[in-house]
Design a protein around this motif. Structure first.
Motif, PDB file in Angstrom:
ATOM      1  N   PHE A 295       0.825  -1.204   0.000  1.00 44.87           N
ATOM      2  CA  PHE A 295       0.000   0.000   0.000  1.00 44.87           C
ATOM      3  C   PHE A 295       0.861   1.257   0.000  1.00 44.87           C
ATOM      4  CE2 PHE A 295      -2.336  -3.409   2.117  1.00 44.87           C
ATOM      5  CZ  PHE A 295      -3.510  -3.425   1.369  1.00 44.87           C
ATOM      6  N   THR A 296       0.290   2.338  -0.549  1.00 47.56           N
ATOM      7  CA  THR A 296       0.978   3.621  -0.563  1.00 47.56           C
ATOM      8  C   THR A 296       0.975   4.217   0.845  1.00 47.56           C
ATOM      9  OG1 THR A 296      -1.019   4.928  -0.971  1.00 47.56           O
ATOM     10  CG2 THR A 296       0.140   4.027  -2.911  1.00 47.56           C
ATOM     11  N   PRO A 297       1.848   5.197   1.100  1.00 47.39           N
ATOM     12  CA  PRO A 297       1.815   5.862   2.409  1.00 47.39           C
ATOM     13  C   PRO A 297       0.440   6.417   2.745  1.00 47.39           C
ATOM     14  CG  PRO A 297       3.812   6.458   1.230  1.00 47.39           C
ATOM     15  CD  PRO A 297       2.970   5.683   0.266  1.00 47.39           C
ATOM     16  N   GLY A 298      -0.215   7.019   1.764  1.00 55.07           N
ATOM     17  CA  GLY A 298      -1.539   7.583   2.009  1.00 55.07           C
ATOM     18  C   GLY A 298      -2.570   6.534   2.362  1.00 55.07           C
ATOM     19  N   GLN A 299      -2.489   5.382   1.734  1.00 59.14           N
ATOM     20  CA  GLN A 299      -3.430   4.303   2.034  1.00 59.14           C
ATOM     21  C   GLN A 299      -3.210   3.764   3.444  1.00 59.14           C
ATOM     22  OE1 GLN A 299      -2.499   1.788  -1.323  1.00 59.14           O
ATOM     23  NE2 GLN A 299      -4.225   2.550  -2.526  1.00 59.14           N
ATOM     24  N   LEU A 300      -1.950   3.650   3.863  1.00 61.23           N
ATOM     25  CA  LEU A 300      -1.672   3.200   5.226  1.00 61.23           C
ATOM     26  C   LEU A 300      -2.169   4.220   6.250  1.00 61.23           C
ATOM     27  CD1 LEU A 300       1.932   1.732   4.843  1.00 61.23           C
ATOM     28  CD2 LEU A 300      -0.227   0.491   4.982  1.00 61.23           C
ATOM     29  N   ALA A 301      -2.006   5.502   5.937  1.00 61.93           N
ATOM     30  CA  ALA A 301      -2.514   6.543   6.837  1.00 61.93           C
ATOM     31  C   ALA A 301      -4.026   6.438   6.993  1.00 61.93           C
ATOM     32  CB  ALA A 301      -2.115   7.918   6.319  1.00 61.93           C
ATOM     33  N   LEU A 302      -4.719   6.140   5.886  1.00 55.15           N
ATOM     34  CA  LEU A 302      -6.169   5.955   5.944  1.00 55.15           C
ATOM     35  C   LEU A 302      -6.536   4.801   6.875  1.00 55.15           C
ATOM     36  CD1 LEU A 302      -7.425   6.394   2.262  1.00 55.15           C
ATOM     37  CD2 LEU A 302      -7.985   7.832   4.221  1.00 55.15           C
ATOM     38  N   MET A 303      -5.812   3.690   6.788  1.00 59.61           N
ATOM     39  CA  MET A 303      -6.105   2.542   7.647  1.00 59.61           C
ATOM     40  C   MET A 303      -5.973   2.910   9.122  1.00 59.61           C
ATOM     41  SD  MET A 303      -4.112  -0.534   5.693  1.00 59.61           S
ATOM     42  CE  MET A 303      -4.209  -0.742   3.912  1.00 59.61           C
ATOM     43  N   ILE A 304      -4.893   3.618   9.460  1.00 57.07           N
ATOM     44  CA  ILE A 304      -4.674   4.013  10.855  1.00 57.07           C
ATOM     45  C   ILE A 304      -5.778   4.955  11.321  1.00 57.07           C
ATOM     46  CG2 ILE A 304      -3.116   5.229  12.428  1.00 57.07           C
ATOM     47  CD1 ILE A 304      -0.801   4.281  10.593  1.00 57.07           C
ATOM     48  N   ALA A 305      -6.112   5.935  10.487  1.00 59.88           N
ATOM     49  CA  ALA A 305      -7.151   6.897  10.848  1.00 59.88           C
ATOM     50  C   ALA A 305      -8.507   6.219  11.006  1.00 59.88           C
ATOM     51  CB  ALA A 305      -7.226   7.998   9.791  1.00 59.88           C
ATOM     52  N   GLN A 306      -8.809   5.256  10.135  1.00 59.45           N
ATOM     53  CA  GLN A 306     -10.086   4.550  10.234  1.00 59.45           C
ATOM     54  C   GLN A 306     -10.124   3.676  11.492  1.00 59.45           C
ATOM     55  OE1 GLN A 306     -12.633   5.274   8.710  1.00 59.45           O
ATOM     56  NE2 GLN A 306     -12.226   5.861   6.596  1.00 59.45           N
ATOM     57  N   ALA A 307      -8.990   3.071  11.840  1.00 60.66           N
ATOM     58  CA  ALA A 307      -8.937   2.283  13.071  1.00 60.66           C
ATOM     59  C   ALA A 307      -9.253   3.158  14.276  1.00 60.66           C
ATOM     60  CB  ALA A 307      -7.554   1.648  13.220  1.00 60.66           C
ATOM     61  N   LYS A 308      -8.707   4.370  14.279  1.00 63.49           N
ATOM     62  CA  LYS A 308      -8.980   5.291  15.378  1.00 63.49           C
ATOM     63  C   LYS A 308     -10.441   5.721  15.392  1.00 63.49           C
ATOM     64  CE  LYS A 308      -7.317   9.573  17.505  1.00 63.49           C
ATOM     65  NZ  LYS A 308      -6.289  10.646  17.452  1.00 63.49           N
ATOM     66  N   ARG A 309     -10.986   6.042  14.217  1.00 68.17           N
ATOM     67  CA  ARG A 309     -12.386   6.472  14.125  1.00 68.17           C
ATOM     68  C   ARG A 309     -13.347   5.382  14.576  1.00 68.17           C
ATOM     69  NH1 ARG A 309     -13.738   9.187   8.418  1.00 68.17           N
ATOM     70  NH2 ARG A 309     -15.608   9.802   9.556  1.00 68.17           N
ATOM     71  N   HIS A 310     -12.953   4.119  14.403  1.00 67.34           N
ATOM     72  CA  HIS A 310     -13.828   3.004  14.773  1.00 67.34           C
ATOM     73  C   HIS A 310     -13.564   2.496  16.189  1.00 67.34           C
ATOM     74  CE1 HIS A 310     -14.893   3.082  10.535  1.00 67.34           C
ATOM     75  NE2 HIS A 310     -15.860   2.224  10.783  1.00 67.34           N
ATOM     76  N   GLY A 311     -12.794   3.254  16.962  1.00 64.67           N
ATOM     77  CA  GLY A 311     -12.663   2.966  18.383  1.00 64.67           C
ATOM     78  C   GLY A 311     -11.644   1.923  18.774  1.00 64.67           C
ATOM     79  N   ALA A 312     -10.711   1.581  17.881  1.00 60.02           N
ATOM     80  CA  ALA A 312      -9.684   0.605  18.232  1.00 60.02           C
ATOM     81  C   ALA A 312      -8.724   1.193  19.267  1.00 60.02           C
ATOM     82  CB  ALA A 312      -8.912   0.179  16.992  1.00 60.02           C
ATOM     83  N   SER A 313      -8.168   0.318  20.089  1.00 58.02           N
ATOM     84  CA  SER A 313      -7.185   0.755  21.081  1.00 58.02           C
ATOM     85  C   SER A 313      -5.795   0.928  20.465  1.00 58.02           C
ATOM     86  CB  SER A 313      -7.101  -0.255  22.228  1.00 58.02           C
ATOM     87  OG  SER A 313      -8.317  -0.308  22.942  1.00 58.02           O
ATOM     88  N   ALA A 314      -5.510   0.122  19.443  1.00 57.52           N
ATOM     89  CA  ALA A 314      -4.178   0.205  18.840  1.00 57.52           C
ATOM     90  C   ALA A 314      -4.203  -0.339  17.417  1.00 57.52           C
ATOM     91  CB  ALA A 314      -3.153  -0.573  19.671  1.00 57.52           C
ATOM     92  N   PHE A 315      -3.253   0.134  16.644  1.00 55.51           N
ATOM     93  CA  PHE A 315      -3.005  -0.343  15.284  1.00 55.51           C
ATOM     94  C   PHE A 315      -1.590  -0.903  15.277  1.00 55.51           C
ATOM     95  CE2 PHE A 315      -1.240   0.091  11.073  1.00 55.51           C
ATOM     96  CZ  PHE A 315      -2.277  -0.200  10.196  1.00 55.51           C
TER      97      PHE A 315
END
Length: 303
Positions: A206-226
């Motif tokens: 994945f591109t840097p931007g795509q990885l950033a999206l994954m991390i941001a979505q994990a945070k938005r969905h209430g995950a404790s950690a990525f």
């Protein structure tokens, strides 16, 4: 050599001192392009810093530029039949078992899983780009042996991988299910259902931007950690990964091994992606050879 830490951290500190890092974003729709643009700028400025530091640093930079590629692996080729792509993923699964990679990855993930399980509730784990689910199976079995209640969801976009994974999970009677998921928007994932979001051996796909999206979505969905796990960017692995992959006797898989190793992210590049995605620098990037580990706490429980 390919970590380029001296020039990289000097460049990053210069950008930080000018108030340009981490760049701010307000709308998740702009996160992907913003991250990709910043990474391009960082690499360009790092090259200029390398020139200031001396010939040895420039040589390392030129080697990095020579081996780096944006070429797509065969297993990512959407024009190939799903069964053919599944065979490549099965080859990766066999290689991981041969090298005891799943055991190593479970060793890295279990301490946080155990910590999250101390509350007494079932720990929800979401694996992105899970492929055949080798890690998800290994982690589910390890958690069962440790007496930790988990609910693991392994996701991918290839239907053949999902149906095969669900069949095996039923046979093994494990707390594991497979589902189709767009890792960039988490559509259909109930907020709060995933305490831990994991992506293993796929960061470089994945591109840097795509990885950033994954991390941001994990945070938005209430995950404790990525948690992101991938190969350590080095010349040794650029030679070693395709060599081990060649033992499968599959030409396309051997070529994928070389392509993958050329695409591995350096530690500082993962630093940048995580900082942009979260707006802070509380994450950690460490090495447990031959893997790089990106640990991004998204709340106090994920530290």
């Amino acid at each position: 050599m390919l970590q380029l830490e001296t020039a990289g951290y000097k460049t990053l500190n210069d950008l930080r001192s000018r108030g340009e890092f981490p760049p701010e974003w307000t709308n998740i729709d702009e996160l992907e392009q913003l991250t990709d643009r910043f990474m391009e700028r960082f690499r360009a400025e790092r090259f200029e810093v390398s020139k200031e530091l001396g010939p040895g640093f420039v040589i390392s930079e030129l080697i990095d530029q020579t081996v780096r590629t944006n070429e797509r692996e065969n297993m990512d080729d959407e024009t190939k039949p799903g069964e053919e792509r599944l065979e490549s993923v099965r080859a990766l699964d066999r290689m991981n078992r041969m090298t005891f990679s799943y055991e190593h990855q479970c060793d890295l993930l279990m301490p946080l899983t155990e910590k999250l399980g101390r509350s007494g509730k079932t720990v929800g784990i979401l694996e992105l780009a899970a492929g055949s689910g080798g890690l998800a199976f290994a982690l589910a079995e390890r958690a069962q042996k440790a007496g930790i209640e988990v609910r693991i969801t392994a996701s991918d976009i290839v239907p053949e991988m999902i149906s095969e994974g669900n069949r095996l999970a039923r046979e093994k009677n494990l707390p594991l299910s497979f589902r189709r998921l767009n890792a960039f928007d988490f559509e259909g994932i109930e907020p709060g259902s995933a305490d831990l979001v994991v992506i293993s051996q796929s960061l470089h796909h994945f591109t840097p931007g795509q990885l950033a999206l994954m991390i941001a979505q994990a945070k938005r969905h209430g995950a404790s950690a990525f948690i992101g796990l991938d190969g350590f960017r080095s010349l040794l692995l650029i030679g070693g990964v395709p060599l081990v992959a060649s033992l499968q006797g599959i030409g396309d898989f051997t070529l994928d091994g070389l392509t993958s190793a050329r695409k591995f992210y350096s530690g500082i590049e993962l630093d940048i992606i995580a900082a942009i995605a979260t707006g802070n620098e509380t994450h950690r990037v460490t090495c447990s050879w031959p893997m790089t580990i990106l640990h991004v706490p998204l709340n106090d429980a994920g530290t």
